[in-house]
Design an enzyme around this catalytic site. Structure first.
Site, short mmCIF file in Angstrom:
data_model
loop_
_atom_site.label_atom_id
_atom_site.label_comp_id
_atom_site.label_asym_id
_atom_site.label_seq_id
_atom_site.Cartn_x
_atom_site.Cartn_y
_atom_site.Cartn_z
N CYS A 119 0.84 -1.21 0.00
CA CYS A 119 0.00 0.00 0.00
C CYS A 119 0.87 1.25 0.00
CB CYS A 119 -0.95 0.01 1.19
SG CYS A 119 -0.20 0.54 2.73
N GLN A 763 -13.01 0.91 0.28
CA GLN A 763 -12.84 -0.23 -0.62
C GLN A 763 -14.08 -0.39 -1.52
OE1 GLN A 763 -10.99 -2.67 3.03
NE2 GLN A 763 -11.36 -4.01 1.30
N GLU A 1251 -5.55 -14.15 0.38
CA GLU A 1251 -6.19 -14.57 1.62
C GLU A 1251 -5.74 -15.94 2.16
OE1 GLU A 1251 -10.03 -13.18 2.35
OE2 GLU A 1251 -9.13 -11.31 1.71
S1 FES Z 1 3.26 -1.34 2.48
FE1 FES Z 1 3.76 -1.24 4.56
S2 FES Z 1 1.85 -0.81 5.49
FE2 FES Z 1 1.31 -1.07 3.44
#
Ligand code: FES
Ligand SMILES: Cc1cc2nc3c(=O)[nH]c(=O)nc-3n(C[C@H](O)[C@H](O)[C@H](O)COP(=O)(O)OP(=O)(O)OC[C@H]3O[C@@H](n4cnc5c(N)ncnc54)[C@H](O)[C@@H]3O)c2cc1C
Ligand code: FES
Length: 1306
Positions: A119, A763, A1251
């Site tokens: 992220c 999301q 997942e």
């Molecule tokens: S890449 Fe480290 S918290 Fe998302």
């Protein structure tokens, strides 16, 4: 502050990056807020604001007070540093390191090339921490890299790629890592030619090139004394101690002041203010003076890092100070690198002084060193010397700690210290302890002087174990009876207090006794029986390592090519934009939620009058201001959940209203001033067990598949249980988990001419859009949503964030001004529910061999106060995992508690169903005294056999392919023998090794549908995609771009993926469960094929006309001029979903447990997952590792605690909630994507990876069971015991059950 924003903006243009902060900036301003909101350099992030997550890390170069004229450079947490304390500092932020235009710094390139971002929210902080480390005088080693990530949390990656990236740059890097680093260098070639590896490369060495390295210099406000006033709050910066005394003398007796050194103390005790005066001691040279001789003296402002350097030096050079090595090692695990860099030892002692229950490691260890403090009094400028215990009892009002003196020790002094924590680093102690004894080894280790036995974490008044100290005086430590009696006396005098957020009194007492035994065995060393010697040392964690194996099928490249993520280049430079990085509009306002503090209580009155009187507060919106429906649930559930509570507070943390102010800080302060009164307060029900005991709070769930509440049944479970050769009953509790999305919930609502532009960390933009429409009572088409990315979701942002969007929308509508709400970690954790916790009961029948004959399982999920999002009704086909159970009954229940509505969390329910099954197999193996792997293998499912509410498998590769491969790769047979031998040879350390197979059915639910568009630009042939999925770290954009590039036959570099928005992607469903990546990739494939098909017709025409194959650009431009539509839209209709497929995986995991403390280490984990033909092995390995480590957190250190009387979440920040750090992951982590696994289903032969690996982490529970059983069996108890999760360090120690009678020496 808003005024300051404007002025600083102008100033920036004039003065480039020298910042002169005007007195209109309030004294309490933190560096992070100045950097983000005034300088508008948003690469530096904010989350916890308490020093616990590392996302705000910057690098500071500051005058070295010990060495006038010189500077020193280190990493600092900008959320801790107070802005005015940075006068004269040079601050480097991520923006200064490098970017697309100026070239990247080698640290950035390494993180990119090792796929170290998902992220990306943690990435700037990670890079700046490492950059700070490179500024030290010592060369960067791999060990230093590992140790330096102790304050940076990453929820996505599982840390392994980050560690590899940074280790590749060290002097002792593993050669294979170095090789990979070279590749990255070649690919980027952006090292600054002027500065070698340490520059930005912006000028590329060209003549006249101007270095764009971006640094913020904060000019000293005044070389001398400083005083700034902001209303009634003052900032002082005296330049000598007498100046400080005179300021203190002028402070009124009722006033609260704060001496500012590192200001890290506010991370621990956040509510100590407000202060009317801040006194920075930065300019007082006396407080930095150190005397490196005998005795050693440290000024009060000496940082923990500097003190540790001096301790090492003294221990090496002065034999009577060798004990300081022990202190340095202990301080190494105090807080984290950045806190230690600025935090002072004196500041720590003052925290202990103000909060005597604080488990201060600095206090305890300095006390053990028999240190003496020098205290100055402002009243008469006198100085006093005192012991640390005397200091605790001294009134410190208007007094200043000046220095500490550490005396040399006697030559026969032995010192052992402990810090027993819920995770490896950056955690305060359950119990900390120091044992200092003068012993004579030539006289059977006789204790020659009164020993010091110091314990922290017992109760605010307990320091010395006086009775035990008196008992041991003059006794011989190698006497068995002495040891047992001393431990028993200690057990009697240690009386831990009982607070719900602390470990249990029983554990803390038993730990104290165990630590005494550990100390004595350690002192006796080779004088004890070798098998017992394992009591002495702590578990040593080796340097961690990782290995990743995957095939590279080049047939469809770039699909299948291991490539870094598309966004990674902007993430490593801080350019990637998250919601709160969007620049503020001049009229933009800030909201802060007012939350309830009681669960299950009627709200009698809400009084916002005082808050509204605060300068710059604009309004307070509440339920009565909602023009539409007061619920933020539209399609995400069937029961309403109010935006603002009206009558009864259902849970502590529920929003009552939103304070809106001109700046964020004011909004937060004002929200705390709103008084909410309660009546009819009832004791809250907080757990499933309490709810079941109370009754009337549970219901049987309607099955997702059958639509009935009848249990799902296969065969004749009840009848077969009756006749089963063996039958066992049991139950199991599995705790909740906070998602820990590093980007907190945030929203921004901007009124526009035809409605609202809504930004939200969601999301599921469609649901957010519908929620705002519902709450405002307006149409969906008046709401525009655009989501570029979110900084981690894991399910948290499916529905819960919408309460913020709704609240901000109500305020924006009523004020007709833009409103932004960004939560801090504390609000995020208490506002929203987490992963459901589970309670299972089972009744299982089986044969002598362990073969299952029948099973009845009831699974209860805690939905919180409203039952909208429990996955328990979906788990009938999951509960049996990959085993054949001929007779099976599954009955799901939902339970309501007085807590926030729980929500989806990565692998929701699935992980708990599989955990339940694995627990049952462990139970059978324990009962039959069989190897747990043998029982698992015996029951593995085979093709064609019936399954509960699911079709039979056509193939079951787990048995013949995956498990054998795992056992071979993990060298299981040999390692199991080694584990057994280890356990035979070591009484107090035990190991366990477990194997766990997994089946994960991947059925695309029909409701998962996304709109998307692929557009080709006639201008240059480049391609842009927009789709209804949300990029949150899982690599969806990279995968869809790869698919488009492959299908259209163009280079990946020609494809970009734009933000998701609700016009093109109208009605798209939620991105979760890995369905988004699969289906958007599938949709892009379809759209690209359609484009290709009509372009191929034109291509043939061109070929026919010209006899030549056109280039891509020629073809594109031809299509455009011949009116061929170069855009294709696709809707991933349920009827066109790709066929479902099976995912198989397995894990082997080994642990080592220190029986006496409960501390354990995961020595090694091998994971194999069938990812089909991976679309991008870098992305998929990252998904496997990240999910697996998140699961390890779920089952080990992440524990949810409530206040039993109010229902408030006590696990509400980084201090009380402990996800794994880089030093908690398996020391050796090996991930294999199953070779030759291409399949006919899925998207281009791939399988989802986000997942399933999370479930494999249950192997840690099985491995711990084996280790604990090994110890218990030695004590004659090899029977089954229940192991609820999370298995914290405390839980493991309690299950081992050591007691003083076992404290043998020979
Ligand atoms: S890449 Fe480290 S918290 Fe998302
Ligand atoms: C994330 C995190 C983790 C931590 N973990 C641990 C841990 O595991 N173990 C542990 O022991 N500690 C821990 N701490 C506490 C940390 O060690 C202290 O915050 C730090 O040492 C305080 O130093 P400072 O210079 O920042 O103090 P400040 O925050 O600047 O000041 C703290 C207090 O001391 C007062 N003060 C400062 N200097 C003087 C002086 N010379 N005379 C009189 N009063 C003074 C101030 O008025 C203030 O009240 C942790 C802190 C954080 C943020
Ligand atoms: S450490 Fe600063 S925001 Fe978390």
């Amino acid at each position: 502050m808003r005024d300051a924003v404007l002025r600083a903006g102008q100033q920036q243009a004039l003065r480039h990056f020298n910042h002169k902060v005007g007195p209109d900036v309030p004294p309490w301003t933190r560096l992070v807020d100045y950097i983000r909101y005034v300088v508008q350099a948003p690469g530096t992030k904010a989350l916890c604001r308490e020093g616990g997550c590392g996302v705000c890390t910057v690098v500071a170069t500051v005058p070295d007070r010990e060495s006038p004229g010189h500077n020193k450079t280190f990493s600092v947490q900008a959320c801790q540093a107070m802005l005015y304390a940075c006068a004269g500092w040079k601050i480097e932020t991520i923006e200064g390191l490098g970017n697309r235009y100026t070239g990247y710094h080698p640290i950035q390139k390494a993180l990119h090339g090792f796929y170290g971002t998902q992220c990306g929210f943690c990435s700037p902080g990670m890079i700046m921490t490492m950059y700070g480390q490179t500024k030290g005088s010592e060369p960067l080693t791999s060990a230093k890299v590992e140790a330096s990530l102790d304050g940076n949390i990453c929820r996505c990656t599982g840390y392994r790629p980050i560690l590899d990236a940074f280790k590749s740059m060290t002097v002792d890097a593993d050669p294979t890592l170095k090789e990979r680093l070279v590749d990255i260098e070649e690919a980027y070639n952006g090292v600054c030619e002027k500065n070698g590896t340490d520059g930005c490369g912006g000028c590329k060495g060209k003549e006249g090139g101007r270095c764009k390295k971006r640094v913020m210099d904060f000019l000293p406000l005044n070389p001398g004394k400083v005083q700034i006033s902001f209303g009634s709050v003052h900032w002082f910066r005296p330049t000598n101690i007498h100046g400080m005394y005179s300021i203190l003398r002028n402070i009124g007796t009722e006033e609260k002041y704060r001496i500012v050194v590192g200001n890290t103390g506010q991370g621990v005790f956040k509510n100590d203010g407000p202060y009317s005066a801040y006194i920075s001691t930065d300019g007082i040279e006396e407080l930095y003076i150190t005397s490196v001789g005998v005795p050693l003296q440290l000024g009060a402002n000496v940082s923990l890092t500097r003190a540790m350097e001096l301790f090492h030096h003294m221990a090496k050079t002065q034999p009577r100070y060798s004990y300081l090595e022990v202190l340095a090692n202990h301080w190494q695990v105090v807080a984290n690198v950045a806190v230690r860099n600025t935090g002072s030892w004196a500041g720590n002692l003052m925290l202990k002084h103000a909060h005597q229950g604080f488990q201060s490691d600095i206090f305890l260890t300095l006390l053990a060193a028999k240190a003496e403090l020098t205290i100055g009094s402002a009243e008469d400028a006198s100085t006093t010397h005192m012991s640390l215990e005397h200091f605790l009892r001294t009134d410190m009002f208007k007094k200043v700690i000046l220095s500490v003196t550490l005396p040399p020790a006697l030559h026969n002094t032995k010192l052992r210290t402990f810090k027993i924590t819920p995770r490896a680093v950056n955690a305060h102690a359950y119990v900390n302890a120091c044992f200092r004894m003068e012993v004579d080894p030539t006289d059977n280790f006789k204790v020659t002087h009164k020993p010091s036995i110091l314990l922290g974490g017992i109760n605010p008044n307990f320091i010395h174990a006086t009775e035990t100290e008196n008992f041991l005086m003059g006794r011989r430590l190698n006497d068995q009876a002495t040891v047992v009696e001393a431990a028993e006396i200690l057990g009697r005098e240690v009386q831990p207090d009982n607070h719900p957020q602390d470990a249990s009194p029983a554990y803390r007492r038993s730990l104290s006794q165990a630590l005494l035994y550990k100390t004595i065995v350690g002192f006796l060393a080779n004088k004890v029986n070798p098998k017992l010697a394992s009591a002495g040392p702590n578990i040593e964690r080796p340097l961690s390592s990782g290995r990743q194996e995957f095939d590279m099928d080049r047939e469809a490249w770039p699909v299948g090519e291991p490539l870094p993520k598309l966004e990674s280049a902007t993430q490593i430079s801080g350019e990637a934009t998250y919601l709160d990085d969007i620049p503020y509009l001049p009229s933009e306002l800030h909201g802060a939620l007012v939350q309830t503090t009681h669960a299950n209580a009627k709200i009698s009155h809400v009084d916002a009058s005082e808050a509204l009187r605060l300068k710059d507060v604009v309004t307070f919106v509440k339920a009565a201001d909602i023009p539409g429906k007061n619920s933020f649930v539209v399609t995400a559930g069937v029961y309403p959940d109010p935006v603002f509570v009206e009558e009864r507070s259902k849970y502590a943390g529920q929003p009552v209203g939103l304070i809106v102010a001109r700046d964020r800080d004011t909004a937060v302060r004002a929200a705390q001033m709103v008084v909410v009164s309660y009546e009819d307060v009832k004791k809250p029900v907080l757990t499933i067990e309490q709810a079941l005991a109370e009754g009337g709070r549970d219901e049987i769930v309607t099955f997702a598949v059958t639509g009935t509440v009848e249990p799902a049944v296969l065969g004749d479970p009840e009848g077969q249980l009756e006749i089963a050769p063996h039958r066992l009953k049991g139950n199991l509790t599995q705790g909740s988990q906070y998602h820990l999305n590093m980007e907190p919930f945030a929203t921004r609502v901007v009124p526009i001419e035809d409605g609202y532009d809504v930004y939200c960390t969601t999301q599921w933009p469609t649901e957010t859009q519908a929620t705002v429409a519902q709450v405002l009572g307006i149409t969906a088409n008046s709401i525009n949503m655009s989501v570029r990315r979110i900084g981690g979701g894991y399910g948290a942002k499916i529905s819960r964030q919408n309460v913020l969007a709704a609240a901000a929308a109500v305020a924006a509508r009523s004020l007709q001004q833009p409103v932004r709400v960004v939560t801090d970690l504390n609000t995020n954790m208490t506002l929203a529910g987490w992963r459901d916790s589970y309670y299972a009961t089972y009744d299982v029948g089986f044969e002598d061999t362990g073969k299952l004959t029948s099973l009845i399982v009831d699974l209860y999920s805690d939905a919180g106060h409203v039952s909208n999002e429990s996955p328990v009704g979906f788990l009938a086909s999951v509960i049996q995992n990959c085993y054949f159970i001929p007779n099976l009954q599954y009955r799901p229940h939902i339970v309501n508690t007085d807590t926030a509505a729980n929500t989806w969390c990565r692998t929701p329910g699935h992980v708990n169903a599989i955990g339940t099954m694995e627990n049952i197999l462990d139970h059978i193996a324990s009962y039959l005294k069989k190897d747990p792997l043998e029982v698992r293998q015996l029951n593995l499912i085979t093709p064609g056999v019936p399954r509960l509410l699911a079709s039979s498998h056509e193939q079951t590769p787990i048995k013949d392919v995956i498990l054998p491969l795992l056992l071979e790769k993990a060298n299981f047979v040999q390692r199991k023998a080694e584990v057994e031998e280890f356990n035979r040879s070591n009484r107090w350390k035990k190991r366990g090794i477990a194997v766990m197979p997994e089946y994960y059915g991947f059925d695309y639910p029909s409701v998962f549908r996304y709109g998307l568009q692929v557009s080709i630009y006639a201008h240059d042939g480049t391609v842009a995609i927009t789709h209804g999925g949300i990029e949150m770290g899982q690599g969806i954009n990279t995968k869809v771009a790869q698919v488009a590039a492959y299908t259209l036959g163009i280079p990946l570099a020609q494809v970009v993926v734009k933000a998701s928005e609700t016009t093109v992607a109208a009605n798209s469903t939620v991105t979760s469960g890995s369905f988004g990546s699969d289906l958007c990739a599938h949709g892009v494939r379809k759209a690209s094929l359609a484009l290709k098909e009509r372009m191929d017709v034109e291509k043939e025409k061109i070929k026919k006309d010209t006899g030549k194959e056109p280039t891509w650009l020629e073809l594109v431009q031809h299509c455009f001029s011949h009116d061929v539509d170069l855009c294709e839209r696709y809707w991933t209709a349920a009827k066109e979903h790709p066929p479902r497929y099976d995912i198989w995986a397995a894990c082997c995991l080994e642990v080592e447990v220190d029986v006496l403390t409960g501390i354990y280490m995961i020595r090694r984990a091998d994971v194999i997952e069938d990812a089909g033909r991976s679309m991008n092995p870098f992305v998929d390995v990252g998904q496997v590792e990240g999910a697996f480590i998140m699961g390890l957190g779920l089952f080990t250190s992440e524990k949810l605690k409530f206040d039993p009387s109010t229902g408030q979440k006590l696990s509400n920040g980084t201090w009380e909630y402990k996800p794994p750090t880089a030093l908690d992951i398996p020391a050796d982590l090996r991930v294999t994507l199953l070779p030759n696994a291409k399949q006919p289903y899925g998207v281009l032969g791939s399988k989802a990876t986000g997942e399933p690996p999370l479930c494999l982490s249950y192997a840690v529970v099985s491995a711990l069971r084996q280790a604990i059983t090994a110890f218990r069996a030695e004590n004659g108890d090899d029977s089954w015991f229940q192991m609820d999760t999370p298995l914290t360090v405390e839980a493991v120690q309690r299950l081992c059950g050591a007691n003083p009678q076992m404290f043998k020496l020979g």
